[in-house]
Design a protein around this motif. Sequence first.
Motif, short mmCIF file in Angstrom:
data_model
loop_
_atom_site.label_atom_id
_atom_site.label_comp_id
_atom_site.label_asym_id
_atom_site.label_seq_id
_atom_site.Cartn_x
_atom_site.Cartn_y
_atom_site.Cartn_z
N ALA A 267 0.84 -1.20 0.00
CA ALA A 267 0.00 0.00 0.00
C ALA A 267 0.87 1.26 0.00
CB ALA A 267 -0.94 0.00 1.21
N LEU A 268 1.91 1.25 0.81
CA LEU A 268 2.79 2.42 0.89
C LEU A 268 3.55 2.64 -0.43
CD1 LEU A 268 4.13 1.84 4.50
CD2 LEU A 268 2.79 3.81 3.75
N THR A 269 4.07 1.55 -1.01
CA THR A 269 4.83 1.71 -2.25
C THR A 269 3.94 2.16 -3.40
OG1 THR A 269 4.66 -0.66 -2.76
CG2 THR A 269 6.66 0.07 -1.62
N SER A 270 2.75 1.60 -3.48
CA SER A 270 1.88 1.96 -4.61
C SER A 270 1.25 3.34 -4.44
CB SER A 270 0.79 0.90 -4.81
OG SER A 270 -0.10 0.88 -3.73
N GLN A 271 0.86 3.70 -3.23
CA GLN A 271 0.18 4.97 -3.03
C GLN A 271 1.13 6.17 -2.93
OE1 GLN A 271 -2.97 4.95 -0.06
NE2 GLN A 271 -3.24 2.74 -0.36
N LEU A 272 2.35 5.91 -2.42
CA LEU A 272 3.27 7.02 -2.20
C LEU A 272 4.47 7.02 -3.14
CD1 LEU A 272 3.26 7.06 1.72
CD2 LEU A 272 1.88 8.42 0.14
N GLY A 273 4.62 5.96 -3.93
CA GLY A 273 5.74 5.91 -4.87
C GLY A 273 7.10 5.77 -4.22
N VAL A 274 7.15 5.13 -3.07
CA VAL A 274 8.42 4.91 -2.38
C VAL A 274 8.90 3.49 -2.66
CG1 VAL A 274 7.89 6.58 -0.55
CG2 VAL A 274 7.26 4.18 -0.23
N THR A 275 10.17 3.24 -2.37
CA THR A 275 10.72 1.90 -2.56
C THR A 275 10.30 1.00 -1.40
OG1 THR A 275 12.76 2.35 -1.34
CG2 THR A 275 12.76 2.87 -3.71
N LYS A 276 10.46 -0.29 -1.58
CA LYS A 276 10.12 -1.23 -0.51
C LYS A 276 10.92 -0.95 0.76
CE LYS A 276 9.72 -6.11 0.57
NZ LYS A 276 10.01 -7.49 0.18
N PRO A 277 12.26 -0.76 0.68
CA PRO A 277 13.00 -0.45 1.91
C PRO A 277 12.54 0.86 2.58
CG PRO A 277 14.52 -1.14 0.19
CD PRO A 277 13.17 -0.98 -0.45
N GLN A 278 12.17 1.85 1.76
CA GLN A 278 11.67 3.10 2.33
C GLN A 278 10.32 2.88 3.01
OE1 GLN A 278 11.81 5.41 -1.32
NE2 GLN A 278 13.56 6.61 -0.59
N ALA A 279 9.46 2.08 2.39
CA ALA A 279 8.16 1.79 2.99
C ALA A 279 8.33 1.05 4.31
CB ALA A 279 7.31 0.97 2.02
N GLU A 280 9.20 0.04 4.32
CA GLU A 280 9.43 -0.74 5.54
C GLU A 280 10.02 0.13 6.65
OE1 GLU A 280 11.91 -3.89 4.07
OE2 GLU A 280 10.19 -5.07 3.37
N GLY A 281 11.05 0.91 6.31
CA GLY A 281 11.71 1.75 7.31
C GLY A 281 10.82 2.87 7.81
N GLY A 282 10.06 3.48 6.91
CA GLY A 282 9.16 4.57 7.31
C GLY A 282 8.04 4.07 8.20
N ALA A 283 7.44 2.95 7.82
CA ALA A 283 6.38 2.38 8.65
C ALA A 283 6.94 1.96 10.01
CB ALA A 283 5.73 1.19 7.95
N GLY A 284 8.12 1.37 9.98
CA GLY A 284 8.77 0.96 11.23
C GLY A 284 9.04 2.14 12.14
N ALA A 285 9.48 3.25 11.56
CA ALA A 285 9.73 4.45 12.35
C ALA A 285 8.44 4.95 12.99
CB ALA A 285 10.37 5.54 11.48
N LEU A 286 7.34 4.94 12.23
CA LEU A 286 6.04 5.34 12.78
C LEU A 286 5.66 4.45 13.97
CD1 LEU A 286 3.78 5.98 9.64
CD2 LEU A 286 4.39 7.65 11.37
#
Length: 172
Positions: A39-58
């Motif tokens: 959902a994060l990669t498709s909706q925000l155009g981020v990479t998988k590592p960015q999606a994982e790290g950003g969600a993890g930070a949240l």
Amino acid sequence: MRQFLSSRVLVLASALMLAVAAGMPCAADAADAGGLVNALTSQLGVTKPQAEGGAGALFNLAKQRMSPDQFGQVENQVPGIGGLMSAAPGASSGRAGASGGGGLSGMASDALGGMAGGSGGGLGALAPLAGSFSSLGLSPDMASKFLPVVLDYLNSSGGGGAAGLLKGALTG
């Protein structure tokens, strides 16, 4: 020689089993959160590592701000949350959400918070994530774009109560 090699293999296999038994996060943990990451990669155009790290930070920041019982409700709704949390920049330092993970990223977060009189350049309660997001190659304001996607994911997976708790911890 053969006995030496087989004993080394046994030691390595035992170490791996102990690591798994101890609950150490592994790549498979983050893969369990595939729905959220997709959902994060498709909706925000981020990479998988960015999606994982950003969600993890949240989630790391939310864990710091929530009671264990409240965060437990969020944990129950996000498969692989442990893998996401360990993917966040600075997660191993134990300060992942405190000020962006320490080091340069933490200084960036602190500077952003200080420049705007503590508002984090418009990030409000998400200001501590600025350094983590910068470490991931994302602009700090992406934290405010990640949150609605994470909340939508929780709501769509039947975790409306958990979504409300998470929103309260991260926006209040």
